[in-house]
Scaffold this motif. Structure first.
Motif, PDB file in Angstrom:
ATOM      1  N   UNK A 136       0.833  -1.209   0.000  1.00 50.55           N
ATOM      2  CA  UNK A 136       0.000   0.000   0.000  1.00 50.55           C
ATOM      3  C   UNK A 136       0.868   1.259   0.000  1.00 50.55           C
ATOM      4  N   UNK A 137       1.933   1.265   0.798  1.00 49.11           N
ATOM      5  CA  UNK A 137       2.870   2.399   0.765  1.00 49.11           C
ATOM      6  C   UNK A 137       3.394   2.642  -0.649  1.00 49.11           C
ATOM      7  N   UNK A 138       3.773   1.540  -1.316  1.00 51.41           N
ATOM      8  CA  UNK A 138       4.330   1.666  -2.672  1.00 51.41           C
ATOM      9  C   UNK A 138       3.273   2.261  -3.597  1.00 51.41           C
ATOM     10  N   UNK A 139       2.026   1.779  -3.463  1.00 47.62           N
ATOM     11  CA  UNK A 139       0.939   2.326  -4.284  1.00 47.62           C
ATOM     12  C   UNK A 139       0.803   3.833  -4.057  1.00 47.62           C
ATOM     13  N   UNK A 140       0.908   4.253  -2.795  1.00 51.96           N
ATOM     14  CA  UNK A 140       0.799   5.685  -2.492  1.00 51.96           C
ATOM     15  C   UNK A 140       1.950   6.472  -3.129  1.00 51.96           C
ATOM     16  N   UNK A 141       3.136   5.882  -3.098  1.00 56.21           N
ATOM     17  CA  UNK A 141       4.282   6.559  -3.722  1.00 56.21           C
ATOM     18  C   UNK A 141       4.099   6.676  -5.237  1.00 56.21           C
ATOM     19  N   UNK A 142       3.575   5.592  -5.864  1.00 53.04           N
ATOM     20  CA  UNK A 142       3.353   5.645  -7.321  1.00 53.04           C
ATOM     21  C   UNK A 142       2.348   6.751  -7.646  1.00 53.04           C
ATOM     22  N   UNK A 143       1.300   6.816  -6.848  1.00 55.76           N
ATOM     23  CA  UNK A 143       0.286   7.853  -7.046  1.00 55.76           C
ATOM     24  C   UNK A 143       0.928   9.239  -6.984  1.00 55.76           C
ATOM     25  N   UNK A 144       1.812   9.390  -5.993  1.00 56.81           N
ATOM     26  CA  UNK A 144       2.517  10.661  -5.833  1.00 56.81           C
ATOM     27  C   UNK A 144       3.446  10.956  -7.024  1.00 56.81           C
ATOM     28  N   UNK A 145       4.161   9.929  -7.500  1.00 58.69           N
ATOM     29  CA  UNK A 145       5.066  10.122  -8.640  1.00 58.69           C
ATOM     30  C   UNK A 145       4.280  10.626  -9.846  1.00 58.69           C
ATOM     31  N   UNK A 146       3.150   9.972 -10.120  1.00 56.11           N
ATOM     32  CA  UNK A 146       2.407  10.255 -11.349  1.00 56.11           C
ATOM     33  C   UNK A 146       1.626  11.568 -11.247  1.00 56.11           C
ATOM     34  N   UNK A 147       1.006  11.800 -10.071  1.00 57.83           N
ATOM     35  CA  UNK A 147       0.099  12.954  -9.976  1.00 57.83           C
ATOM     36  C   UNK A 147       0.697  14.156  -9.246  1.00 57.83           C
TER      37      UNK A 147
END
Lengths: 240, 240
Positions: B203-214
């Motif tokens: 879940x942390x990784x998913x949050x980081x990906x979201x942050x990278x993209x958006x």
């Protein structure tokens, strides 16, 4: 004068990160202290306060991350300053995690009835004091960047591990004596594990400080912590 | 041509980070799979292999950190690229931690005798499969940056928590039935907790990906995971 002004604004930005981390560190220490006090006194109100307090650290970490990225983008820092900024990102993540561990302890207050022997609670308190001393001294090293003082970290990490191991054994023994102890002592086991992990995060922070100051990784002779994964107590018959 | 050449070398550097993270992710998945297989089959050799394998992830994280800092210093990236690089530092830290959790499971193989009921081991396997599926799919989202697919993360995180809670109850019940189960089941409890934490890191990784993209933080409606801190089973008298 213009460049001095810019440089000094930049210094202020870097200092902001350090100050914010010091504040987060103090907040995390208080959370852990209060979580353990809530556990020892079965104080549900205090436990609830600790759980709420965790939001402050989540917010703090987000603020440091955002600020760090703005500083990197705007100032394009080199070498030492860059390590300083990336180090701030890492340290704030460790402190945020310490807060989570405090919160986890607080959440278990609801599941412990306080009828366990006093020695268990004294043991948890002693473990927490050791872990908190470790965290405080590491944060002092961060404040002063006096990396030559960092040797204490591994010795105390050993003490924390030894104390955790002994508490782990005591909890298992107590569980075997009476099945009614199993549920509360399981929660106390997880509390002990959470507190022991605080010591690991303090060690991580020490390693990051070493990296900020020297640019090198701390030599990897770090002793391997938690040995409780090897503990097997013989099956015991309940006392009656 | 010169600037195209430079831009393309820069792209290669960013791609290096992504590839290195994909490789670390694959390695962490294998470690967890093998750790659980070692536990279920009480395979000490395989457990030892997993423990050794953890060094690869420590090394990988250090390499990504060093490389990321070199890229920032040399390329002075802005906005998206900077998020990409800082994101790589965060994701590699989460993957390294997944490896640690796999190693922790492997280290407990020595303390479990395999005489616990089959259903417990099947339960741990099922929990691990769910956590690993979560990790794999999150790493797929990272590879494709298809952040619109990220909705599955929270639903599956709920499933992982529900399965962990049920396993926690089952382990406690079993410990109450016979004090000889207390030591091995305590180790299995920590294994279950370690596996559940893998889901949190996904879940942390998913949050980081979201942050990278958006460039934004993922909205904070993330359901609160582990509810086992509230579980209190009534004291039971041993079966005989």
């Amino acid at each position: 004068m213009q460049s001095v002004h810019i440089a000094s604004a930049y210094d202020e930005e870097l200092k902001f990160l350090s100050k914010r981390i010091a504040a987060m560190g103090g907040h995390a220490e208080r959370m852990v202290e209060q979580a353990v006090a809530a556990l020892v006194n079965i104080d549900h109100g205090l436990a609830q306060k600790v759980i709420q307090d965790d939001l402050v650290l989540d917010e703090g970490q987000r603020e440091i991350d955002d600020k760090a990225i703005i500083i990197i983008a705007r100032r394009q820092p080199m070498a030492t300053d860059l390590r300083e900024i990336v180090g701030a990102i890492r340290i704030s993540a460790d402190i945020e995690r310490v807060g989570d561990l405090g919160k986890n302890v607080a959440k278990r207050v609801a599941s412990v009835d306080g009828r366990q022997p006093n020695s268990l609670f004294r043991g948890l308190e002693a473990l927490a004091n050791l872990a908190l001393t470790q965290l405080k001294e590491v944060l002092d090293v961060y404040a002063s960047r006096s990396v030559e003082r960092i040797g204490f970290v591994r010795d105390r990490d050993d003490q924390i591990d030894a104390m955790y191991t002994s508490l782990f054994r005591e909890l298992l023994t107590y569980m075997m004596e009476d099945p009614r102890n199993i549920t509360p002592c399981t929660h106390l086991l997880f509390c002990a594990k959470n507190i022991e992990r605080i010591g690991d995060h303090a060690t991580n922070i020490a390693e990051t400080i070493y990296y900020i100051v020297t640019g090198d990784q701390m030599p990897p002779d770090r002793p391997k912590g938690d040995k409780t994964d090897q503990i097997v107590l013989p099956g015991m018959v309940p006392a009656k």
